[in-house]
Design an enzyme around this catalytic site. Structure first.
Site, mmCIF file in Angstrom:
data_model
loop_
_atom_site.group_PDB
_atom_site.id
_atom_site.type_symbol
_atom_site.label_atom_id
_atom_site.label_comp_id
_atom_site.label_asym_id
_atom_site.label_seq_id
_atom_site.Cartn_x
_atom_site.Cartn_y
_atom_site.Cartn_z
ATOM 1 N N HIS A 127 -7.816 -9.964 -3.875
ATOM 2 C CA HIS A 127 -7.822 -8.928 -2.839
ATOM 3 C C HIS A 127 -6.713 -9.195 -1.828
ATOM 4 O O HIS A 127 -6.531 -10.337 -1.417
ATOM 5 C CB HIS A 127 -9.161 -8.919 -2.093
ATOM 6 C CG HIS A 127 -10.317 -8.569 -2.975
ATOM 7 N ND1 HIS A 127 -10.874 -9.466 -3.856
ATOM 8 C CD2 HIS A 127 -11.010 -7.410 -3.118
ATOM 9 C CE1 HIS A 127 -11.872 -8.867 -4.515
ATOM 10 N NE2 HIS A 127 -11.964 -7.620 -4.091
ATOM 11 N N LYS A 154 -8.911 -7.959 -11.989
ATOM 12 C CA LYS A 154 -9.169 -7.025 -10.878
ATOM 13 C C LYS A 154 -8.203 -7.298 -9.723
ATOM 14 O O LYS A 154 -8.131 -8.422 -9.214
ATOM 15 C CB LYS A 154 -10.610 -7.148 -10.362
ATOM 16 C CG LYS A 154 -10.835 -6.240 -9.156
ATOM 17 C CD LYS A 154 -12.229 -6.311 -8.548
ATOM 18 C CE LYS A 154 -12.243 -5.478 -7.271
ATOM 19 N NZ LYS A 154 -13.484 -5.635 -6.503
ATOM 20 N N LYS A 298 4.427 21.648 6.390
ATOM 21 C CA LYS A 298 4.841 22.913 5.769
ATOM 22 C C LYS A 298 6.340 23.192 5.871
ATOM 23 O O LYS A 298 6.898 23.864 5.016
ATOM 24 C CB LYS A 298 4.073 24.076 6.391
ATOM 25 C CG LYS A 298 2.609 24.036 6.021
ATOM 26 C CD LYS A 298 1.853 25.216 6.579
ATOM 27 C CE LYS A 298 0.407 25.098 6.165
ATOM 28 N NZ LYS A 298 -0.286 26.358 6.102
ATOM 29 N N ASP A 336 0.332 31.625 2.374
ATOM 30 C CA ASP A 336 -0.399 31.844 3.635
ATOM 31 C C ASP A 336 -0.130 33.239 4.169
ATOM 32 O O ASP A 336 -1.014 33.911 4.688
ATOM 33 C CB ASP A 336 0.118 30.892 4.730
ATOM 34 C CG ASP A 336 -0.431 29.496 4.577
ATOM 35 O OD1 ASP A 336 -1.477 29.333 3.922
ATOM 36 O OD2 ASP A 336 0.189 28.554 5.121
#
Ligand SMILES: *[C@@H]1O[C@H](CO)[C@@H](O)[C@H](O)[C@H]1NC(C)=O
Ligand SMILES: *[C@@H]1O[C@H](CO)[C@@H](O)[C@H](O)[C@H]1NC(C)=O
Ligand SMILES: *[C@@H]1O[C@H](CO)[C@@H](O)[C@H](O)[C@H]1NC(C)=O
Ligand SMILES: *[C@H]1O[C@H](CO)[C@@H](O)[C@H](O)[C@H]1NC(C)=O
Ligand SMILES: CC(=O)N[C@H]1CO[C@H](CO)[C@@H](O)[C@@H]1O
Length: 516
Positions: A127, A154, A298, A336
């Site tokens: 980890h 892992k 956007k 939109d």
């Protein structure tokens, strides 16, 4: 239906008592998990032999036994020999898997004097709670873990941004041994949803009412019913919403359900993106077939498209990107604009006297837009196209002026708007994010000033009834909510995503009514 991938869905059990864990196990079983992870370090007053016998003896599903020490992000603070002995005992008692940390796995393997039970598999885990290393470093780590004799590798690392996840996908795709590779944190969430698509051995998901065992873990229920991860295969197309924040969006529910209803093999996920250009550069494979784009990206996203739809180009903002299958080029659209304008027109028809069917109810009327951002531009441009006269009101007058100049309208500050007296039958459209979750009590215009408009439109759809709409209704205006716009822009988006002539409008309306 046959699952399209072999990835296992694991529910971590986090509880202070064995009784509670047993309840959680059964919940995991009925909820559709494939296996559970028994987090021994979360038990208080843990009695290894008795408790393991109870837990393993009553398990309805295969189990991973994990006893995570504090130094690896868990809760166990005692002696490591005792901890490793306990893990070995779990193997002898029939645990299907045990999870041992890479740092101590050599001690663990060498301390095994008795024969290792052959049916138990060893997951060797590493980890990193700070960062996600480079692909090379991740590759080295896989090799080091493999060399310890691990049955399953892992690796769990921290996502500082969404582009980190791409490196883990790369490792998953190229790994020759079973591997669990996940990124922690909100920005790593797609690693958990999409790992079945890239061949991950296992992914973790939280049971309802159980504490997450790692940051960013999704709910089991959502993994199965919203994202339908069992059906993710190598040929599943990936779509997603690029934004920041994105957590409140209902787009995954709508798009995923609609894909399912028409049998289109695709998934739609939330993409929490800091830097659009970097995102589009990194996720440039055909696997990622298209995107919705929301605040604040956007306008920036438009700059990174290879081609633009003419409407999107005039507006200067996009909310949809398609990766054209023939040449991989990114094409930007703005749905939109169409969504908002057609929602407003729909509500207005029949309200005012019109010259004919073909005439837009917006023609000749005054259309006031609050906000000069991407959505504001889309509304102003769309209304202008329909023959309305435009006013742009914005907190920053300068911003308002720029947009007003572009569409040939008039600019106003928000304080001017308070005192402004529009002519009759005027329309007010709000495009600012004031009042959107979590700031649901804000409003950009007073109730008194609202009284002067015949029609009020609000682009927000969470919550459905914003303060603006509530107050507009109270003063007698016709209100058009963002829900209708959301739906109408999504129809067009669906058509672009799936390259089909007509979206399943009824199905989509029903999903929105029932689930959103
Ligand atoms: C696990 O769940 C299935 C149904 O999903 C059920 O048939 C089975 O009896 C459950 N097993 C146990 C041990 O509760
Ligand atoms: C994303 O994180 C990587 C390091 O993990 C860094 O190189 C990059 O600059 C970050 N990008 C943004 C937009 O924060
Ligand atoms: C004004 O314009 C800016 C930039 O275009 C935008 O971020 C802001 O939300 C707008 N809203 C209001 C209420 O002035
Ligand atoms: C407009 O104003 C209202 C005030 O209630 C707010 O709730 C809403 O979120 C604003 N923005 C949009 C895009 O509708
Ligand atoms: C609600 C739902 O079923 N979700 C969809 C999400 O993504 C998967 C990808 O396979 C779709 O198949 C699902 O239909």
């Amino acid at each position: 239906m046959e699952p399209a991938n072999a990835t296992l869905l694991c529910a971590p059990l986090v509880a202070p008592t064995v009784e509670e864990m047993l309840l959680q196990m059964n919940k995991a079983n009925v909820s559709g998990a494939d296996l559970v992870e028994i987090r021994l370090d979360t038990l208080s007053n843990f009695m290894p032999h008795e408790d393991l016998k109870l837990l393993l003896g009553n398990r309805p599903l295969p189990a991973i036994v994990t006893y995570r020490p504090k130094w690896e992000g868990g809760q166990y603070e005692g002696d490591d020999h005792y901890r490793l002995d306990t893990l070995f005992m779990a193997m002898e008692l029939g645990a299907d898997y045990i999870d041992v940390e890479l740092q101590v796995v050599n001690d663990f393997m060498s301390s095994i004097t008795r024969k290792k039970p052959s049916k138990s598999k060893v997951i060797v885990s590493s980890h990193n709670y700070q960062i996600t290393p480079s692909v090379e470093e991740l590759g080295d780590l896989v090799a080091r873990i493999q060399a310890t004799g691990a049955d399953i590798v892992k690796i769990s690392t921290m996502a500082q941004n969404i582009t980190d996840v791409a490196r883990m996908f790369h490792v998953l795709v190229h790994c020759q041994v079973p591997i669990i590779g996940l990124l922690m944190g909100e920005k790593g969430a797609i690693s958990r949803l999409l790992c079945p698509r890239f061949g991950g051995y296992l992914t973790y998901a939280t049971l309802e009412g159980v504490i997450k065992s790692a940051p960013g873990q999704p709910k089991l229920k959502d993994m199965l019913s919203i994202y339908n991860i069992r059906q993710l295969g190598r040929d599943t197309k990936i779509y997603g919403l690029i934004g920041n924040p994105v957590g409140h969006s209902k787009a995954p529910i709508l798009h995923n359900e609609t894909f399912k209803s028409v049998g289109f093999n695709a998934i739609f996920v939330l993409l929490l993106v800091d830097d659009v250009r970097e995102f589009l550069d990194v996720y440039s494979s055909p696997d990622f077939a298209g995107f919705s784009v929301t605040i604040p990206h956007k306008e920036e996203a438009l700059r990174h498209c290879d081609e633009l739809d003419p409407i999107a180009k005039s507006i200067g903002a996009i909310n949809t990107i398609i990766r054209r299958p023939s040449d991989g080029k990114l094409v930007g659209y703005n749905t939109d604009c169409l969504g908002a304008i057609s929602a407003i027109e729909h509500e207005m028809r029949g309200l005012f006297s019109l010259k004919g069917e073909a005439e837009s109810p917006l023609a000749g009327r005054l259309f006031v837009v609050i906000g000069a951002g991407g959505a504001g531009k889309a509304f102003a441009y769309g209304a202008k196209e329909k023959g309305a006269r435009i006013i742009i009101a914005n907190r920053s007058y300068d911003r308002a002026k720029i947009l007003a100049g572009l569409v040939g309208g008039q600019a106003m500050s928000l304080s001017d708007l308070e005192n402004f007296r529009p002519e009759e039958e005027s329309i007010l459209a709000n495009s600012t994010s004031v009042g959107m979750y979590p700031d649901i009590d804000g409003t950009p215009i007073s109730k008194e000033a609202l009284r002067r408009y015949a029609v009020v439109f609000d682009a927000v759809y969470t919550p459905k009834d914003t303060r603006l709409l509530r107050e507009a209704e109270e003063v007698g205006a016709v209100v058009v909510s963002g829900v209708e716009m959301f739906l109408r822009q999504a129809f067009r988006q669906f058509e672009l995503f799936t390259d089909s002539p007509k979206a399943p409008v009824q199905v989509m309306r029903k999903i929105v009514q029932e689930r959103i």
